[in-house]
Enzyme design. Structure first.
Site, PDB file in Angstrom:
ATOM      1  N   HIS A 194       0.948  -1.126   0.170  1.00 33.00           N
ATOM      2  CA  HIS A 194      -0.107  -0.007  -0.076  1.00 33.00           C
ATOM      3  C   HIS A 194       0.932   1.026   0.183  1.00 33.00           C
ATOM      4  CE1 HIS A 194      -3.330   2.478   1.776  1.00 33.00           C
ATOM      5  NE2 HIS A 194      -2.399   3.210   1.955  1.00 33.00           N
ATOM      6  N   GLU A 195       1.762   1.372   0.870  1.00 32.62           N
ATOM      7  CA  GLU A 195       2.599   2.384   0.859  1.00 32.62           C
ATOM      8  C   GLU A 195       3.579   2.507  -0.393  1.00 32.62           C
ATOM      9  OE1 GLU A 195       2.352   4.812   3.159  1.00 32.62           O
ATOM     10  OE2 GLU A 195       0.947   3.758   4.190  1.00 32.62           O
TER      11      GLU A 195
ATOM     12  N   ASP B  44     -32.054 -43.525  -6.968  1.00 35.27           N
ATOM     13  CA  ASP B  44     -31.530 -44.082  -8.141  1.00 35.27           C
ATOM     14  C   ASP B  44     -32.676 -43.937  -9.169  1.00 35.27           C
ATOM     15  OD1 ASP B  44     -28.895 -44.131  -7.407  1.00 35.27           O
ATOM     16  OD2 ASP B  44     -29.010 -46.047  -6.652  1.00 35.27           O
TER      17      ASP B  44
END
Length: 416
Positions: free
Chosen positions: A21-22, A213
């Site tokens: 982010h930085e 089934d």
């Protein structure tokens, strides 16, 4: 050990996300020619650093985030060298400042999007056609999944020795059987089965028609007892009801995997749903504060309450401990998306606050020019400090509340 490893891994993933982010702020600022003097991972005393060009890079002792120093973010910054006046951030066009200040959130969004795309191709994303509400689930065919027992309370937990066995299992029903009738009442979907069960009493004998089934069959069993609220009021008074000891086996898969190109559409759809969910979650934050306090003071922890980085790391630890890596990565995705959105809120000291002020200045200058008045200049950040301190105080108190709840009464996803 696996739990601790997961906690550390998730905390490290958060630290890397915040550091990137930085880095987003730093790289875009440098690209525009702004002066960046420092970029550090962590806070507190410096452990290691080096200088390259005009920027010092390094690691500090408290690994709780990071920062970069861009010279002259506001006109009130008083540590600007006269030689750097032309490169201070506040002198740059508003669109460049917007890109720099939003680059941090864009980084979080990019991490979330890339991780979502990878998950879409590997483990798959939630199926958009999968029922998400009780009403939708009750329209599903009554294809059953056998429970091991009937839990007498209105709880979700593991079976105990004293819990009665599943009546459906005792009647030799199997996973995947579709129930077609109960005591002569036709059952067209799972909702019909629930209604038919509520028309009986615990201990009653139940004649069950089913299809297995493709072949019809019938059997009988004695119904057990559990506690449930009324079907039409999930939050109503809990009372004794009949239980067959089955759950719903959905006809649609819960997740869908995609190829590389199809995953782009799946990622976009999932991100849109995440945006809506994030907005709804943020709206509920004020009303969840009492629930957090209840959890701290000994009450039950609401699963819908906010969590801190501590809580997220603990959940990451649980995911690794239970080999649920998909949960780990989905936590990583949602947390990055939330941080990205939260940082764009128009409040100081968040990035969104700086962006909002920049565009307010631009709009105000344009409006004054239209009326032939002199440009009023830049916003005085010092006058906004009381509001900034209030935001920091409220945010800090809320963070402390969530961390405390995550320590003394954490949210858990798995039984430990």
């Amino acid at each position: 050990m696996a739990y601790l490893l997961g906690v550390v891994l998730f905390a490290l993933a958060i630290l890397v996300s915040v550091s990137l982010h930085e880095a987003g702020h730093m790289l875009t600022a440098k690209a525009f020619g702004m002066k960046v003097t420092r970029y550090f991972v962590g806070f507190g005393p410096t452990i290691w650093s080096f200088r390259r060009g005009e920027t010092e890079y390094g690691v500090k002792g408290i690994p709780l985030g990071g920062f970069c120093k861009i010279v002259g973010m506001t006109p009130q910054d008083d540590d600007v060298d006269p030689a750097d006046e032309s490169r201070v951030m506040w002198r740059y066009p508003v669109w460049k400042r917007t890109i720099v200040m939003s680059a941090g959130s864009v980084t979080h969004f990019a991490l979330a999007l890339v991780a979502t795309w990878i998950v879409a191709m590997s483990a798959g994303l939630p199926n958009p056609d999968f029922p998400t509400t009780d009403a939708e689930a009750r329209q599903e065919p009554a294809v059953i999944a056998l429970a091991k027992c009937v839990v007498p309370e209105n709880l979700v937990r593991e079976c105990a020795v004293a819990d009665p066995a599943s009546p459906a299992a005792q009647a030799n029903l199997r996973d995947g059987d579709r129930i077609t009738s109960l005591n002569g009442t036709p059952v067209n979907n799972y909702g019909d089965l629930l209604v038919a069960l509520r028309a009986t009493k615990p201990g009653d004998k139940a004649e069950i028609g089913y299809v297995r089934d493709g072949q019809p069959g019938s059997t009988s069993t004695v119904l057990a007892q559990t506690q449930r609220p009324p079907l039409d009021n999930p939050k109503g008074q809990v009372g004794p009801v009949s239980a067959l000891g089955v759950g719903l086996q959905f006809s649609t898969p819960t997740r869908v995997s995609y190829g590389p190109m199809e995953a782009l559409g799946g990622t976009a759809r999932f991100t849109g749903d995440m945006a809506v969910g994030t907005y709804e979650a943020m709206k509920r934050i004020p009303q969840k504060v009492p629930a957090l306090w209840t959890a701290i003071t000994g009450g039950e922890r609401d699963m819908d309450t906010p969590i801190s980085v501590v809580g997220a790391s603990r959940l990451g630890g649980e995911a690794v401990e239970n080999n649920a890596w998909l949960v780990f990565f989905m936590l990583f995705i949602s947390l990055n998306f939330f941080i990205g959105v939260f940082n764009l809120l128009p409040l100081l000291p968040l990035d969104g606050g700086h962006i909002a002020i920049a565009w307010f200045e631009r709009a105000r200058s344009w409006l004054f020019a239209r009326f032939g008045k002199p440009d009023p200049g830049r916003v005085d950040y010092l006058k906004l400090m009381p509001i900034t301190y209030a935001v920091i105080l409220i945010g800090g108190a809320f963070t402390l509340l969530t961390i405390t709840a995550d320590v003394v009464n954490p949210i858990t996803l798995f039984s430990r």
